[in-house]
Design a protein around this motif. Structure first.
Motif, PDB file in Angstrom:
ATOM      1  N   GLU A   9     -15.616  16.878 -10.058  1.00  0.00           N
ATOM      2  CA  GLU A   9     -14.525  17.700  -9.557  1.00  0.00           C
ATOM      3  C   GLU A   9     -15.283  18.114  -8.152  1.00  0.00           C
ATOM      4  O   GLU A   9     -14.387  18.187  -7.157  1.00  0.00           O
ATOM      5  N   LEU A  10     -16.523  18.338  -8.072  1.00  0.00           N
ATOM      6  CA  LEU A  10     -17.199  18.849  -6.741  1.00  0.00           C
ATOM      7  C   LEU A  10     -17.182  17.677  -5.578  1.00  0.00           C
ATOM      8  O   LEU A  10     -16.813  17.832  -4.314  1.00  0.00           O
ATOM      9  N   GLU A  11     -17.223  16.526  -6.195  1.00  0.00           N
ATOM     10  CA  GLU A  11     -17.196  15.346  -5.181  1.00  0.00           C
ATOM     11  C   GLU A  11     -16.012  15.177  -4.727  1.00  0.00           C
ATOM     12  O   GLU A  11     -15.640  14.940  -3.463  1.00  0.00           O
ATOM     13  N   GLU A  12     -14.556  15.436  -5.519  1.00  0.00           N
ATOM     14  CA  GLU A  12     -13.264  15.424  -5.059  1.00  0.00           C
ATOM     15  C   GLU A  12     -13.219  16.751  -4.058  1.00  0.00           C
ATOM     16  O   GLU A  12     -12.447  16.700  -3.067  1.00  0.00           O
ATOM     17  N   PHE A  13     -13.579  17.681  -4.400  1.00  0.00           N
ATOM     18  CA  PHE A  13     -13.576  19.028  -3.598  1.00  0.00           C
ATOM     19  C   PHE A  13     -14.252  18.906  -2.312  1.00  0.00           C
ATOM     20  O   PHE A  13     -13.630  18.982  -0.910  1.00  0.00           O
ATOM     21  N   LYS A  14     -15.532  17.825  -2.048  1.00  0.00           N
ATOM     22  CA  LYS A  14     -15.955  17.713  -0.780  1.00  0.00           C
ATOM     23  C   LYS A  14     -15.190  16.621  -0.043  1.00  0.00           C
ATOM     24  O   LYS A  14     -15.229  16.915   1.188  1.00  0.00           O
ATOM     25  N   ALA A  15     -14.510  15.541  -0.864  1.00  0.00           N
ATOM     26  CA  ALA A  15     -13.617  14.879  -0.218  1.00  0.00           C
ATOM     27  C   ALA A  15     -12.614  15.457   0.790  1.00  0.00           C
ATOM     28  O   ALA A  15     -12.114  15.050   1.811  1.00  0.00           O
ATOM     29  N   LYS A  16     -12.067  16.591   0.251  1.00  0.00           N
ATOM     30  CA  LYS A  16     -10.953  17.279   0.685  1.00  0.00           C
ATOM     31  C   LYS A  16     -11.485  18.042   1.765  1.00  0.00           C
ATOM     32  O   LYS A  16     -10.473  18.422   2.913  1.00  0.00           O
ATOM     33  N   THR A  17     -12.546  18.814   1.520  1.00  0.00           N
ATOM     34  CA  THR A  17     -12.809  19.926   2.497  1.00  0.00           C
ATOM     35  C   THR A  17     -14.004  19.210   3.391  1.00  0.00           C
ATOM     36  O   THR A  17     -14.107  20.104   4.501  1.00  0.00           O
ATOM     37  N   GLY A  18     -14.645  18.463   3.137  1.00  0.00           N
ATOM     38  CA  GLY A  18     -15.800  18.022   4.160  1.00  0.00           C
ATOM     39  C   GLY A  18     -17.279  18.951   3.664  1.00  0.00           C
ATOM     40  O   GLY A  18     -18.181  18.513   4.318  1.00  0.00           O
ATOM     41  N   HIS A  19     -17.274  19.664   2.631  1.00  0.00           N
ATOM     42  CA  HIS A  19     -18.446  20.439   2.547  1.00  0.00           C
ATOM     43  C   HIS A  19     -18.235  20.568   0.798  1.00  0.00           C
ATOM     44  O   HIS A  19     -17.196  20.405   0.065  1.00  0.00           O
ATOM     45  N   CYS A  20     -19.479  21.201   0.457  1.00  0.00           N
ATOM     46  CA  CYS A  20     -19.535  21.642  -1.056  1.00  0.00           C
ATOM     47  C   CYS A  20     -19.814  22.909  -1.243  1.00  0.00           C
ATOM     48  O   CYS A  20     -19.997  23.775  -2.106  1.00  0.00           O
ATOM     49  N   ARG A  21     -19.243  23.981  -0.193  1.00  0.00           N
ATOM     50  CA  ARG A  21     -19.171  25.449  -0.075  1.00  0.00           C
ATOM     51  C   ARG A  21     -18.069  25.935  -1.219  1.00  0.00           C
ATOM     52  O   ARG A  21     -17.141  26.365  -0.444  1.00  0.00           O
ATOM     53  N   VAL A  22     -18.188  25.694  -2.449  1.00  0.00           N
ATOM     54  CA  VAL A  22     -16.963  26.296  -3.185  1.00  0.00           C
ATOM     55  C   VAL A  22     -16.780  27.888  -3.117  1.00  0.00           C
ATOM     56  O   VAL A  22     -18.063  28.411  -3.485  1.00  0.00           O
ATOM     57  N   PRO A  23     -15.692  28.427  -2.835  1.00  0.00           N
ATOM     58  CA  PRO A  23     -15.589  29.609  -2.706  1.00  0.00           C
ATOM     59  C   PRO A  23     -16.012  30.402  -3.967  1.00  0.00           C
ATOM     60  O   PRO A  23     -15.440  29.673  -5.083  1.00  0.00           O
ATOM     61  N   ASP A  24     -16.319  31.643  -3.936  1.00  0.00           N
ATOM     62  CA  ASP A  24     -16.448  32.427  -5.399  1.00  0.00           C
ATOM     63  C   ASP A  24     -15.244  32.512  -6.372  1.00  0.00           C
ATOM     64  O   ASP A  24     -15.191  32.407  -7.421  1.00  0.00           O
ATOM     65  N   ILE A  25     -14.022  32.718  -5.304  1.00  0.00           N
ATOM     66  CA  ILE A  25     -12.781  32.798  -6.296  1.00  0.00           C
ATOM     67  C   ILE A  25     -11.993  31.330  -5.566  1.00  0.00           C
ATOM     68  O   ILE A  25     -11.663  31.487  -4.762  1.00  0.00           O
ATOM     69  N   PHE A  26     -11.910  30.588  -6.463  1.00  0.00           N
ATOM     70  CA  PHE A  26     -11.400  29.130  -6.019  1.00  0.00           C
ATOM     71  C   PHE A  26     -10.438  28.914  -7.144  1.00  0.00           C
ATOM     72  O   PHE A  26     -10.637  28.491  -8.202  1.00  0.00           O
ATOM     73  N   GLU A  27      -9.211  29.089  -6.680  1.00  0.00           N
ATOM     74  CA  GLU A  27      -7.901  28.847  -7.675  1.00  0.00           C
ATOM     75  C   GLU A  27      -7.775  27.528  -8.000  1.00  0.00           C
ATOM     76  O   GLU A  27      -7.093  27.313  -9.180  1.00  0.00           O
ATOM     77  N   GLY A  28      -8.188  26.681  -7.357  1.00  0.00           N
ATOM     78  CA  GLY A  28      -8.050  25.165  -7.679  1.00  0.00           C
ATOM     79  C   GLY A  28      -8.740  24.588  -8.705  1.00  0.00           C
ATOM     80  O   GLY A  28      -8.412  23.989  -9.793  1.00  0.00           O
ATOM     81  N   ASN A  29     -10.017  25.515  -9.373  1.00  0.00           N
ATOM     82  CA  ASN A  29     -10.725  25.129 -10.316  1.00  0.00           C
ATOM     83  C   ASN A  29     -11.834  26.294 -10.552  1.00  0.00           C
ATOM     84  O   ASN A  29     -12.807  26.314  -9.958  1.00  0.00           O
ATOM     85  N   GLU A  30     -11.402  27.143 -11.512  1.00  0.00           N
ATOM     86  CA  GLU A  30     -12.434  28.320 -11.690  1.00  0.00           C
ATOM     87  C   GLU A  30     -13.939  28.084 -12.251  1.00  0.00           C
ATOM     88  O   GLU A  30     -14.661  28.672 -11.909  1.00  0.00           O
ATOM     89  N   TYR A  31     -13.837  26.537 -12.995  1.00  0.00           N
ATOM     90  CA  TYR A  31     -15.261  26.256 -13.342  1.00  0.00           C
ATOM     91  C   TYR A  31     -15.916  26.115 -12.288  1.00  0.00           C
ATOM     92  O   TYR A  31     -17.297  25.943 -12.094  1.00  0.00           O
ATOM     93  N   LEU A  32     -15.518  25.432 -11.084  1.00  0.00           N
ATOM     94  CA  LEU A  32     -16.273  24.797 -10.144  1.00  0.00           C
ATOM     95  C   LEU A  32     -16.898  26.016  -9.225  1.00  0.00           C
ATOM     96  O   LEU A  32     -17.680  25.603  -8.625  1.00  0.00           O
ATOM     97  N   ALA A  33     -16.071  27.024  -9.227  1.00  0.00           N
ATOM     98  CA  ALA A  33     -16.556  28.176  -8.461  1.00  0.00           C
ATOM     99  C   ALA A  33     -17.701  28.770  -8.447  1.00  0.00           C
ATOM    100  O   ALA A  33     -18.316  28.609  -9.885  1.00  0.00           O
TER     101      ALA A  33
END
Length: 145
Positions: A121-145
């Motif tokens: 999931e983090l790899e997918e997040f990075k592919a979309k955003t270009g970074h691994c800085r998942v916000p504390d409140i991330f509606e796309g995946n609360e487990y990843l935050a």
């Protein structure tokens, strides 16, 4: 039902043995909670089978947005099974456990599988955003935050 309970506790009641027997003759259900719990269990079990048909597995996330009740129910099944295996009071029965196992239910989710899932999931997040800085409140995946 309340009068029957009083009678069974040897307390003053309008219920008599004859009346209870007449109701028994009609297949009267004295304990609706047990009936209701049984019906509710079967309903969730059917939902779990649908989930498996769609996803190929029974690992419903605990906070499953599409069916929050099912996510909680799956967690409760694992908890109740653990109690049953520890010979503690449990609502899980061997019959229910067998039904769940028949559809491929896993009693314990391996930590490695969870870690790998989060990594993917983090790899997918990075592919979309270009970074691994998942916000504390991330509606796309609360487990990843």
């Amino acid at each position: 039902r309340a009068q029957y309970k009083l009678m069974m506790e040897n307390k003053p009641s309008a219920m008599t043995i004859e009346r209870a027997e007449a109701l028994d003759h009609l297949d009267f259900e004295w304990q609706l909670k047990q009936y209701s719990a049984r019906v509710e269990w079967q309903k969730r079990y059917a939902e779990l089978k649908e989930f498996k048909a769609e996803t190929g597995h029974c690992r419903v996330p605990r906070a499953y947005d599409e069916n929050k009740v099912l996510g909680r129910w799956v967690h409760v099944q694992r908890t109740q099974y653990k109690l049953l295996m520890e010979h503690k009071p449990s609502q899980m029965t061997l019959e229910r456990a067998s039904e769940l196992e028949d559809i491929g239910f896993e009693w314990a989710i391996k930590e490695d599988e969870i870690w790998q899932k989060r990594y993917d999931e983090l790899e997918e997040f990075k592919a979309k955003t270009g970074h691994c800085r998942v916000p504390d409140i991330f509606e796309g995946n609360e487990y990843l935050a």
